[in-house]
Design an enzyme around this catalytic site. Structure first.
Site, PDB file in Angstrom:
ATOM      1  N   SER A 455      56.386  42.624  -9.849  1.00 48.03           N
ATOM      2  CA  SER A 455      55.339  42.152 -10.496  1.00 48.03           C
ATOM      3  C   SER A 455      55.729  41.898 -11.930  1.00 48.03           C
ATOM      4  O   SER A 455      56.606  42.706 -12.346  1.00 48.03           O
ATOM      5  CB  SER A 455      54.363  43.425 -10.249  1.00 48.03           C
ATOM      6  N   TYR A 468      51.953  52.326  -9.916  1.00 50.09           N
ATOM      7  CA  TYR A 468      52.045  50.991  -9.265  1.00 50.09           C
ATOM      8  C   TYR A 468      53.229  50.469 -10.319  1.00 50.09           C
ATOM      9  O   TYR A 468      54.198  49.589  -9.900  1.00 50.09           O
ATOM     10  CB  TYR A 468      50.801  50.126  -9.692  1.00 50.09           C
TER      11      TYR A 468
END
Length: 585
Positions: A455, A468
């Site tokens: 990501s 995350y």
């Protein structure tokens, strides 16, 4: 050594006795497999049983090889005309009155080109699959055109193929090849294949190798110079042809087939990231392509139903496994590979979602697609799953570790249970996939590719995404480390770093430190933000395929992901300042 489970018979022709093995239902379409040099029919022992599930499969030892007898004298006993006599005798014995589907590798393909282009074999061949062996007539014309009209590019092609053909010159020398094969080369050949070509041992090569190789030298002496000097002008294929080109073939240039369409009216091209001995190293892939092609011809469509995708020539028939394939980026990636003609294993915790992706993959162009259910965070379940995939579908060519979950909230509001859940899926799921499927790729020795979905959060800090971001940063660094370790094994590793992509992850992301009502509000607000951004997952999927083709290390996909990547390398302080901002929730 006979092929396991095969029915043996002898066929007499032209003063020799051929050893023929049969598997499968004799009433089914017949597929004849012709081996190359210095092999015997056992080179097909991994392909034949897979094909026998649907076809009547026939293998035979070429004259002078394996359990077949040699002509006397050897000189002049291996001409293409006599090899054609042998093939027709076998075809008449195993499939009288019905054309056969022909498959050839190496010199098996060279002689099969003769069968597929001479008039006396017309009507006896329903289709021909060629791999790693050109028509000597086509090759003669290819060389002639480059000599008559030389350009720098054409001269380079001639020199390149000339260098690859070094062994051909040696095989034309008298006596020396026979002495080498019956002496040290014959003893060391199995080990050379394992080390250089990554060919697994087992029942191959057989104990007849030294004699087979010594006899087979006459294949070159009886045919090569004569045909290259005077190639036939009428060498047109009278059956549909499937050409499979291993991209890592040390003996043949891809350029040899550049003008093949002028000789083959119905030509299907395939490429495979593998070395020369694909019947031993990629039997699952070959069986899938041969099955698809033969069934297409039997069904009245010589061209397989496929591949309209941009990378169809690169991924056609390869086995691709995608985790988190039930929705979003995973589903889009599975469908993109399907459009390129790949075989797809769609994996998701949601069985119905995986099944929908598999069905859509088949409609999109995948020759076949399967749905599988597994929790990627469960180490034991992944162990069992990897074993099942290898047994049922073969070794994966491309692995896409895409499954992931979202988690937002302050570090102090994130409990150990929250950390465990996000790391189990986002990081350990990737570790399990790389460890299990990557090991299978490495042991196979024919390369492959691993794609890990990270990501932009992997390098863009945020006060709202500590868990995350940490999980994705770990995936990014793991990918970089694996890329370094696996490069020597021909396995590429890419980390894909999307930014704001319009997927369903926002509807399932958790927001810690707030009550249920506030969590629902934040989830809806985030979903609206991603919807307004409206960056489609299909663009991420295209980036995945491009990363595999180009073997890219880190791919920042969206404009914001690319911008953050640039800032992280040039002015990381700016990113740290942005990270302090309160997110608009």
């Amino acid at each position: 050594m006979p092929v396991e489970g095969a029915r043996e018979r002898r066929v007499h022709t032209g003063g020799v006795e051929l050893s023929v093995a049969e598997l499968g239902d004799p009433s089914a379409p017949t597929v004849v497999l012709v081996h190359g040099y210095p092999d015997s029919k056992e080179v097909w022992s991994q392909v034949a049983p897979r094909l026998a599930e649907r076809f009547h499969v026939v293998l035979y030892d070429v004259r002078g090889h394996g359990r077949s007898t040699a002509p006397e004298p050897l000189r002049g006993g291996f001409t293409l005309e006599k090899l054609t006599d042998d093939f027709l005798a076998v075809a008449d014995a195993v499939s009288p009155g019905r054309p056969v589907h022909l498959v050839g590798h190496d010199w098996g393909s060279v002689q099969a080109w003769e069968f597929a282009t001479v008039r006396r074999a017309e009507g006896r061949i329903a289709s021909f699959t060629s791999m790693s062996g050109p028509s000597l007539d086509h090759l003669g014309h290819w060389i002639g055109r480059r000599f008559r009209r030389p350009t720098p590019r054409r001269v380079g092609q001639l020199l390149g193929q000339g260098a690859k053909s070094w062994y051909v010159y040696l095989l034309h020398t008298p006596v020396l090849p026979e002495l080498a094969w019956r002496g040290p080369l014959g003893k060391r050949w199995p080990r050379l294949l394992e080390r250089v070509e990554k060919v697994p041992g087992g029942d191959y090569p057989t104990s007849t190798l030294p004699t087979d190789a010594a006899h087979g030298a006459w294949l070159y002496r009886d045919n090569v110079r004569a045909r290259l000097r005077r190639p036939r002008a009428d060498a047109y294929a009278h059956a549909p042809v499937q050409l499979i080109t291993p991209l890592g073939d040390a003996f043949l240039s891809e350029r040899l087939s550049d003008e093949l369409e002028q000789w083959v009216p119905q030509l299907t091209r395939r490429t495979l990231p593998a070395k020369h001995w694909v019947p031993r190293t990629r039997p699952d892939q070959l069986a899938a392509w041969i099955t698809e092609f033969v069934e297409g011809v039997e069904g009245g469509r010589p061209e397989p139903v496929t591949a309209t995708g941009r990378y169809a020539d690169r991924f056609g028939g390869q086995l691709v496994l995608v985790t988190g394939a039930g929705s979003g980026i995973g589903r889009a990636t599975a469908l993109a590979f399907a459009e390129a003609g790949a075989r797809v294993v769609a994996v998701d915790r949601d069985a119905e979602a995986a099944a929908r992706t598999a069905e859509q993959s088949r409609l999109a162009g995948a020759p076949t697609a399967w749905a599988e259910t597994v929790d990627v965070s469960d180490a034991q379940a992944m162990e069992r799953f990897a074993t099942k995939v290898a047994a049922d579908y073969g070794v994966v060519d491309i692995l896409v570790n895409n499954a992931g979950i979202g988690l937002s909230g302050s570090f102090f509001d994130t409990t150990p249970e929250d950390w465990k859940k996000v790391l189990d899926v986002n990081l350990w799921g990737v570790i399990h996939g790389c460890r299990l499927f990557g090991k299978q790729m490495a042991e196979r020795g024919q390369g492959g590719h691993i794609v890990n979905t990270a990501s932009a959060a992997a390098y863009q800090p945020s006060r709202a995404l500590p868990a995350y971001s940490a999980s994705k940063a770990a995936v990014l660094m793991l990918s970089e480390c694996l890329r370094a370790e696996l490069a020597g094994r021909g396995i590429g590793v890419s980390a894909i770093c999307p930014g704001l992509v319009n997927t369903g992850i926002t509807s399932t992301a958790r927001f810690v430190g707030v009550d249920a009502a506030e969590e629902k509000r934040r989830r809806q607000r985030t979903a609206r933000l991603y919807g307004l951004r409206n960056y489609p997952p299909e663009k991420v999927a295209d980036a995945v395929l491009r990363a595999v083709v180009r073997n890219q290390a880190v791919v920042a996909v969206t404009p914001e992901a690319r911008g953050a990547r640039l800032l992280s390398r040039i002015t990381p302080g700016a990113l740290r300042a942005i990270a302090r901002l309160e997110p608009p929730l």
